[in-house]
Design a protein around this motif. Structure first.
Motif, PDB file in Angstrom:
ATOM      1  N   GLU A  32       0.830  -1.204   0.000  1.00 38.63           N
ATOM      2  CA  GLU A  32       0.000   0.000   0.000  1.00 38.63           C
ATOM      3  C   GLU A  32       0.866   1.256   0.000  1.00 38.63           C
ATOM      4  N   GLN A  33       1.959   1.235   0.772  1.00 36.87           N
ATOM      5  CA  GLN A  33       2.847   2.395   0.815  1.00 36.87           C
ATOM      6  C   GLN A  33       3.505   2.637  -0.539  1.00 36.87           C
ATOM      7  N   VAL A  34       3.929   1.565  -1.193  1.00 39.33           N
ATOM      8  CA  VAL A  34       4.565   1.700  -2.514  1.00 39.33           C
ATOM      9  C   VAL A  34       3.565   2.233  -3.530  1.00 39.33           C
ATOM     10  N   GLU A  35       2.333   1.762  -3.478  1.00 36.89           N
ATOM     11  CA  GLU A  35       1.319   2.236  -4.414  1.00 36.89           C
ATOM     12  C   GLU A  35       0.985   3.698  -4.182  1.00 36.89           C
ATOM     13  N   ALA A  36       1.133   4.160  -2.928  1.00 35.27           N
ATOM     14  CA  ALA A  36       0.833   5.557  -2.612  1.00 35.27           C
ATOM     15  C   ALA A  36       1.936   6.508  -3.066  1.00 35.27           C
ATOM     16  N   LEU A  37       3.128   5.981  -3.321  1.00 33.25           N
ATOM     17  CA  LEU A  37       4.231   6.832  -3.746  1.00 33.25           C
ATOM     18  C   LEU A  37       3.952   7.387  -5.133  1.00 33.25           C
ATOM     19  N   GLU A  38       4.360   8.630  -5.341  1.00 39.28           N
ATOM     20  CA  GLU A  38       4.234   9.217  -6.664  1.00 39.28           C
ATOM     21  C   GLU A  38       5.392   8.725  -7.520  1.00 39.28           C
ATOM     22  N   PRO A  39       5.137   8.450  -8.772  1.00 40.03           N
ATOM     23  CA  PRO A  39       6.248   8.030  -9.632  1.00 40.03           C
ATOM     24  C   PRO A  39       7.241   9.164  -9.821  1.00 40.03           C
TER      25      PRO A  39
END
Length: 126
Positions: free
Chosen positions: A39-46
């Motif tokens: 979930e944290q990785v998915e929340a990161l902006e590219p």
């Protein structure tokens, strides 16, 4: 003798069951942690894409680049030339370009004095 073997087998089975329960508990904890990290990785902006010329320079990623960003080009210009204040007011982008070009020439000269062969290019960020 048979009763002793049965008791020993029961003890071994209980120890193995306890070990399995402990491993299962740890596995569930790791699954929960993995879900939270996902979930944290998915929340990161590219990361913003690289400029096209820099992307071309990197190619397949075998080259290593040293990126230097001058954060205060107007201050540098003002400290070296008093007329730069007027230019900064009228054409700040032109003054930034001049500072970057001069800094790149100085960098090449200083690196060459140290025996390093370098190529310095100015890339524009998007």
């Amino acid at each position: 003798m048979t009763a002793a073997l049965a008791v020993l087998a029961l003890l071994v089975a209980l120890v193995l069951a306890g070990a399995c329960a402990l491993l299962l508990w740890q596995l569930n904890g790791l699954k929960a942690r993995a879900a939270a990290l996902t979930e944290q990785v998915e929340a990161l902006e590219p990361a913003p894409p690289l400029p096209a010329d820099l992307e071309a320079a990197l190619g397949a990623g075998t080259r290593r680049l040293l990126v230097v960003e001058i954060l205060n080009p107007l201050d540098v210009a003002l400290s070296r030339n008093k007329v730069a204040g007027v230019v900064a007011a009228m054409a700040p982008e032109r003054l930034r370009r001049i500072v970057l070009e001069q800094a790149s020439r100085e960098l090449v000269t200083e690196m060459a004095a140290e025996g390093l062969e370098v190529e310095v290019r100015v890339h524009a960020a998007r």
